[in-house]
Design a protein around this motif. Structure first.
Motif, PDB file in Angstrom:
ATOM      1  N   HIS A  73       0.863  -1.182   0.000  1.00 30.12           N
ATOM      2  CA  HIS A  73       0.000   0.000   0.000  1.00 30.12           C
ATOM      3  C   HIS A  73       0.902   1.235   0.000  1.00 30.12           C
ATOM      4  N   GLU A  74       0.343   2.419   0.099  1.00 33.79           N
ATOM      5  CA  GLU A  74       1.108   3.660  -0.056  1.00 33.79           C
ATOM      6  C   GLU A  74       2.197   3.875   0.982  1.00 33.79           C
ATOM      7  N   HIS A  75       2.128   3.225   2.143  1.00 36.10           N
ATOM      8  CA  HIS A  75       3.150   3.390   3.183  1.00 36.10           C
ATOM      9  C   HIS A  75       4.045   2.153   3.332  1.00 36.10           C
ATOM     10  N   SER A  76       4.031   1.291   2.329  1.00 35.99           N
ATOM     11  CA  SER A  76       4.867   0.082   2.354  1.00 35.99           C
ATOM     12  C   SER A  76       6.319   0.365   2.023  1.00 35.99           C
ATOM     13  N   ALA A  77       6.593   1.486   1.371  1.00 40.70           N
ATOM     14  CA  ALA A  77       7.969   1.791   0.968  1.00 40.70           C
ATOM     15  C   ALA A  77       8.136   3.290   0.786  1.00 40.70           C
ATOM     16  N   LEU A  78       9.402   3.706   0.842  1.00 40.72           N
ATOM     17  CA  LEU A  78       9.754   5.096   0.562  1.00 40.72           C
ATOM     18  C   LEU A  78      11.162   5.132  -0.010  1.00 40.72           C
ATOM     19  N   LEU A  79      11.506   6.244  -0.612  1.00 40.26           N
ATOM     20  CA  LEU A  79      12.840   6.439  -1.172  1.00 40.26           C
ATOM     21  C   LEU A  79      13.604   7.417  -0.296  1.00 40.26           C
ATOM     22  N   HIS A  80      14.863   7.068   0.011  1.00 38.07           N
ATOM     23  CA  HIS A  80      15.690   7.953   0.824  1.00 38.07           C
ATOM     24  C   HIS A  80      17.154   7.560   0.654  1.00 38.07           C
ATOM     25  N   ASN A  81      18.033   8.534   0.480  1.00 35.76           N
ATOM     26  CA  ASN A  81      19.489   8.302   0.396  1.00 35.76           C
ATOM     27  C   ASN A  81      19.873   7.209  -0.603  1.00 35.76           C
ATOM     28  N   CYS A 113       4.553  -5.073  10.502  1.00 35.82           N
ATOM     29  CA  CYS A 113       4.817  -3.647  10.286  1.00 35.82           C
ATOM     30  C   CYS A 113       3.832  -3.141   9.244  1.00 35.82           C
ATOM     31  N   PHE A 114       2.990  -2.206   9.637  1.00 37.73           N
ATOM     32  CA  PHE A 114       1.969  -1.680   8.727  1.00 37.73           C
ATOM     33  C   PHE A 114       2.485  -0.578   7.807  1.00 37.73           C
ATOM     34  N   GLY A 115       3.564   0.107   8.195  1.00 38.36           N
ATOM     35  CA  GLY A 115       4.044   1.185   7.347  1.00 38.36           C
ATOM     36  C   GLY A 115       5.373   1.734   7.819  1.00 38.36           C
ATOM     37  N   ILE A 116       6.046   2.442   6.905  1.00 40.64           N
ATOM     38  CA  ILE A 116       7.347   3.049   7.188  1.00 40.64           C
ATOM     39  C   ILE A 116       7.292   4.522   6.791  1.00 40.64           C
ATOM     40  N   TYR A 117       7.885   5.369   7.620  1.00 37.25           N
ATOM     41  CA  TYR A 117       7.863   6.820   7.414  1.00 37.25           C
ATOM     42  C   TYR A 117       9.266   7.372   7.672  1.00 37.25           C
ATOM     43  N   HIS A 118       9.619   8.441   6.974  1.00 39.52           N
ATOM     44  CA  HIS A 118      10.901   9.113   7.205  1.00 39.52           C
ATOM     45  C   HIS A 118      10.653  10.319   8.095  1.00 39.52           C
ATOM     46  N   ALA A 119      11.380  10.393   9.203  1.00 38.28           N
ATOM     47  CA  ALA A 119      11.315  11.548  10.103  1.00 38.28           C
ATOM     48  C   ALA A 119      12.485  12.460   9.744  1.00 38.28           C
ATOM     49  N   ALA A 120      12.238  13.427   8.882  1.00 38.49           N
ATOM     50  CA  ALA A 120      13.300  14.287   8.350  1.00 38.49           C
ATOM     51  C   ALA A 120      14.016  15.062   9.455  1.00 38.49           C
ATOM     52  N   ASP A 132       4.295  -2.498  18.090  1.00 40.13           N
ATOM     53  CA  ASP A 132       5.313  -1.501  18.434  1.00 40.13           C
ATOM     54  C   ASP A 132       5.389  -0.377  17.404  1.00 40.13           C
ATOM     55  N   ILE A 133       5.845   0.758  17.882  1.00 39.49           N
ATOM     56  CA  ILE A 133       6.297   1.840  17.014  1.00 39.49           C
ATOM     57  C   ILE A 133       7.806   1.890  17.241  1.00 39.49           C
ATOM     58  N   ALA A 134       8.572   1.783  16.165  1.00 40.32           N
ATOM     59  CA  ALA A 134      10.029   1.709  16.305  1.00 40.32           C
ATOM     60  C   ALA A 134      10.695   2.846  15.541  1.00 40.32           C
ATOM     61  N   CYS A 135      11.877   3.209  16.036  1.00 36.71           N
ATOM     62  CA  CYS A 135      12.726   4.205  15.400  1.00 36.71           C
ATOM     63  C   CYS A 135      13.978   3.484  14.907  1.00 36.71           C
ATOM     64  N   VAL A 136      14.311   3.699  13.638  1.00 39.54           N
ATOM     65  CA  VAL A 136      15.451   3.010  13.020  1.00 39.54           C
ATOM     66  C   VAL A 136      16.332   4.048  12.362  1.00 39.54           C
ATOM     67  N   SER A 137      17.664   3.939  12.586  1.00 36.74           N
ATOM     68  CA  SER A 137      18.595   4.874  11.958  1.00 36.74           C
ATOM     69  C   SER A 137      18.631   4.617  10.450  1.00 36.74           C
ATOM     70  N   CYS A 138      19.178   5.554   9.710  1.00 36.60           N
ATOM     71  CA  CYS A 138      19.300   5.404   8.258  1.00 36.60           C
ATOM     72  C   CYS A 138      20.316   4.312   7.891  1.00 36.60           C
ATOM     73  N   GLU A 139      21.051   3.807   8.871  1.00 39.20           N
ATOM     74  CA  GLU A 139      21.981   2.699   8.658  1.00 39.20           C
ATOM     75  C   GLU A 139      21.378   1.365   9.061  1.00 39.20           C
ATOM     76  N   GLY A 140      20.104   1.368   9.475  1.00 39.96           N
ATOM     77  CA  GLY A 140      19.406   0.134   9.804  1.00 39.96           C
ATOM     78  C   GLY A 140      19.547  -0.329  11.236  1.00 39.96           C
ATOM     79  N   LYS A 141      19.937   0.561  12.136  1.00 42.79           N
ATOM     80  CA  LYS A 141      20.063   0.204  13.553  1.00 42.79           C
ATOM     81  C   LYS A 141      18.790   0.560  14.298  1.00 42.79           C
ATOM     82  N   LEU A 142      18.254  -0.395  15.049  1.00 48.39           N
ATOM     83  CA  LEU A 142      17.066  -0.156  15.851  1.00 48.39           C
ATOM     84  C   LEU A 142      17.445   0.771  17.007  1.00 48.39           C
ATOM     85  N   LEU A 143      16.795   1.929  17.068  1.00 48.35           N
ATOM     86  CA  LEU A 143      17.086   2.901  18.104  1.00 48.35           C
ATOM     87  C   LEU A 143      16.066   2.779  19.231  1.00 48.35           C
TER      88      LEU A 143
END
Length: 143
Positions: A73-81, A113-120, A132-143
């Motif tokens: 669906h629309e929040h299944s993927a995003l483009l970044h870096n 996981c229902f969706g992924i979002y970028h927190a600019a 859960d709601i999780a925070c992940v670094s741009c290098e793939g580390k669970l924060l």
């Protein structure tokens, strides 16, 4: 189906529930196959990712997730870096553009996981999961 545009590339992500791991009878083949989760369990989510330039597919992969079933669906993927960040089953993963090589993967929820979002503001990813709601670094580390 989810279509994203990265410069001159189109990225198309689809569910492919008919894909059977290891079968020679699959309708199509992929450049890469990535298994997220324990391989002793059969995948409940199967996403095909195609990278298209000028109407021709130049790379493809199938991403298999073994926890909760999800659909594209629309929040299944995003483009970044220069990466396509994809939420599949209980995982998020990063696929390099244009090769679609797996850069990293991380489990972000116990179930789905229902969706992924970028927190600019914090330059990280936020996953919306079933438990859960999780925070992940741009290098793939669970924060």
């Amino acid at each position: 189906m989810l279509c994203l545009q990265a410069g001159s590339y189109d990225i198309v992500i689809n569910d492919n529930p008919a894909y059977i791991v290891g079968s020679v009878d699959n309708v199509r083949t992929y450049s890469h196959q990535y298994w997220l989760g324990e391989q002793e369990y059969y995948p409940s989510a199967k996403y095909e990712v195609g990278l298209i330039k000028h109407g021709a597919e130049i790379a493809s992969c199938i991403v298999l997730g073994t926890h909760g079933a999800t659909g594209v669906h629309e929040h299944s993927a995003l483009l970044h870096n220069q990466s396509c960040i994809v939420a599949v089953s209980a995982f998020i993963c990063a696929l390099a553009i244009p090769s679609l090589q797996l850069e990293w993967q991380v489990q972000v929820d116990w179930a789905t996981c229902f969706g992924i979002y970028h927190a600019a503001r914090h330059d990280c990813y936020i996953s919306h999961g079933e438990c859960d709601i999780a925070c992940v670094s741009c290098e793939g580390k669970l924060l």
